[in-house]
Design an enzyme around this catalytic site. Structure first.
Site, PDB file in Angstrom:
ATOM      1  CE  LYS A  36      -8.574  -2.037   4.422  1.00 52.42           C
ATOM      2  NZ  LYS A  36      -8.650  -3.605   3.685  1.00 52.42           N
ATOM      3  CD1 TRP A  61      -2.397  -2.218   1.465  1.00 44.45           C
ATOM      4  CD2 TRP A  61      -3.049  -0.965  -0.177  1.00 44.45           C
ATOM      5  NE1 TRP A  61      -3.423  -2.917   0.959  1.00 44.45           N
ATOM      6  CE2 TRP A  61      -3.559  -2.352  -0.092  1.00 44.45           C
ATOM      7  CE3 TRP A  61      -3.414  -0.116  -1.102  1.00 44.45           C
ATOM      8  CZ2 TRP A  61      -4.882  -2.422  -1.002  1.00 44.45           C
ATOM      9  CZ3 TRP A  61      -4.421  -0.413  -2.008  1.00 44.45           C
ATOM     10  CH2 TRP A  61      -5.099  -1.399  -2.003  1.00 44.45           C
ATOM     11  CG  ASP A 116      -3.040   3.831   4.290  1.00 50.23           C
ATOM     12  OD1 ASP A 116      -4.209   3.736   5.084  1.00 50.23           O
ATOM     13  OD2 ASP A 116      -2.929   3.433   3.066  1.00 50.23           O
TER      14      ASP A 116
END
Ligand code: PMP
Length: 361
Positions: free
Chosen positions: A197, A102, A173
């Site tokens: 999530k 990511w 993030d």
């Protein structure tokens, strides 16, 4: 009704109590005669839902007054672009930590907007299995901000510390770790997360940003990518993801009832320890990540004989343990054990793993 243990990395399991409440309120939210899905975002009912969700999130995370909380669309991936658009202008330069899949994507996007220094590159032999020590990096003199990914969802690599970046704003993030434990928000300039999530359904993205970082976007930044647009409009410049915002609010209430983030941290740490202990105690299973930076939320593991992977997944599925297949770039298995995964789900997985090893090892 048959509910399974769903180990998906995202969209991921939601607390059953939250789904039940949403179900009970589906046709008629608190006497309004409407589903939340059908409400005007500017009506007083939805405005109260929105304000309560923000207040609960602020309380849970102890977010100071001088931070805005934005409820946006576009996923964390849109923030990969929005962050440089809004923050890089001060010097045209930013530092990024490259610690997994990511952060690689965040870096690629940031390069469109300025001068990116990869101040940490944790890749070794094509793999990401560790992060540098807390004093193992430096901050470039002219960096407008430092960006990192506290939890790499695919590799299961997590920072065990908050990087010290002095006066340079730290951007995180937190898609796969937000709300998993208490957080020292003032250490950050900006925190962002896709909801799917640990917050709620896909389609909602939360940005927590310090006031002074808002309002200096690059020229030609589209209105929808400008934090000032959303901060000024209370995230209602255009139609926000209303139903996701409402469900996130239910999750925040659920978290508060569970003892807040300190309560969650205790449960999450115990869940992760059980799973890693089971993996480490066996020669049949392995996790490649340095023990100091193993994720509490995403636990990848491999079988000693990868030709058994398909059989493992098949039998796990039959035991109602679902979505354990690892990301295609890493292979093997991955158990995502976010807040909504009950400890009984981890116990069931550990038990299944021992039994599978006994019959196949
Ligand atoms: N960052 C991290 C750490 C993630 O785990 C994900 C999604 N798995 C993303 C970014 C991308 O999020 P989205 O799909 O919301 O754009």
């Amino acid at each position: 009704m048959a509910r399974v243990y769903n180990f998906s990395a995202g969209p991921a399991a939601l607390p059953e109590e939250v789904l039940e409440q949403a179900q009970a309120e589906m046709l008629d939210w608190q006497g309004s005669g409407m589903s939340v899905m059908e409400m005007s975002h500017r009506g007083k009912e939805f405005m109260s839902i929105a304000a309560q969700a923000e207040a609960d999130l602020r309380e849970l995370m102890a977010i100071p007054e001088n931070y805005k909380v934005l409820f946006l669309q576009g996923g964390a991936s849109s923030q990969f672009a929005a962050i440089p658009m809004n923050l890089i202008g001060r010097t045209g330069k930013a530092d990024y930590f490259r610690t997994g899949s990511w952060s690689k994507k965040a870096i690629a996007e940031a390069k469109r907007f300025g001068d990116v220094t990869v101040s940490v590159d944790a890749e070794q032999d094509g793999k990401f299995t560790s992060v540098p020590a807390a004093d193992g990096f430096s901050v470039s003199a002219e960096a407008a901000y430092v960006h990192y990914t506290p939890n790499e969802t695919i590799e299961g690599v997590e920072f065990p510390y908050i990087p010290a970046t002095g006066d340079v704003p730290l951007v995180a993030d937190m898609s796969s770790t937000i709300l998993s434990r208490p957080l020292d928000v003032p250490r950050y300039g900006l925190i962002y997360a896709g909801a799917q999530k640990n917050i709620g359904p896909a389609g909602l993205t939360i940005v927590i940003v310090r006031d002074d970082l808002i309002g200096k976007p690059l020229d030609r930044t589209p209105a929808m990518f400008n934090y000032l647009t959303h901060a000024d409009a209370g995230s209602m410049y255009n139609t926000p993801p209303t139903y996701g915002w409402y469900l996130a609010g239910l999750v925040f209430k659920w978290l508060k009832a569970k003892g807040g983030l300190a309560g969650m941290a205790e449960i999450n740490q115990r869940k992760a320890a059980k799973l890693y202990d089971a993996i480490d105690a066996s020669a049949f299973y392995a996790n490649p990540v340095d023990t100091a930076c193993r994720s509490w939320m995403n636990v990848p593991f491999t079988l000693a004989d990868s030709s058994l992977d398909a059989e493992f997944l098949k039998q796990a599925g039959e035991a109602d343990l679902k979505t354990l297949k690892g990301h295609r770039s890493v292979g093997g298995m991955r158990a995502s054990i976010y807040n909504a995964m009950p400890e009984s789900g981890v116990d069931a997985l550990v038990e299944f793993m021992a039994e599978f090893e006994r019959t196949n090892g």
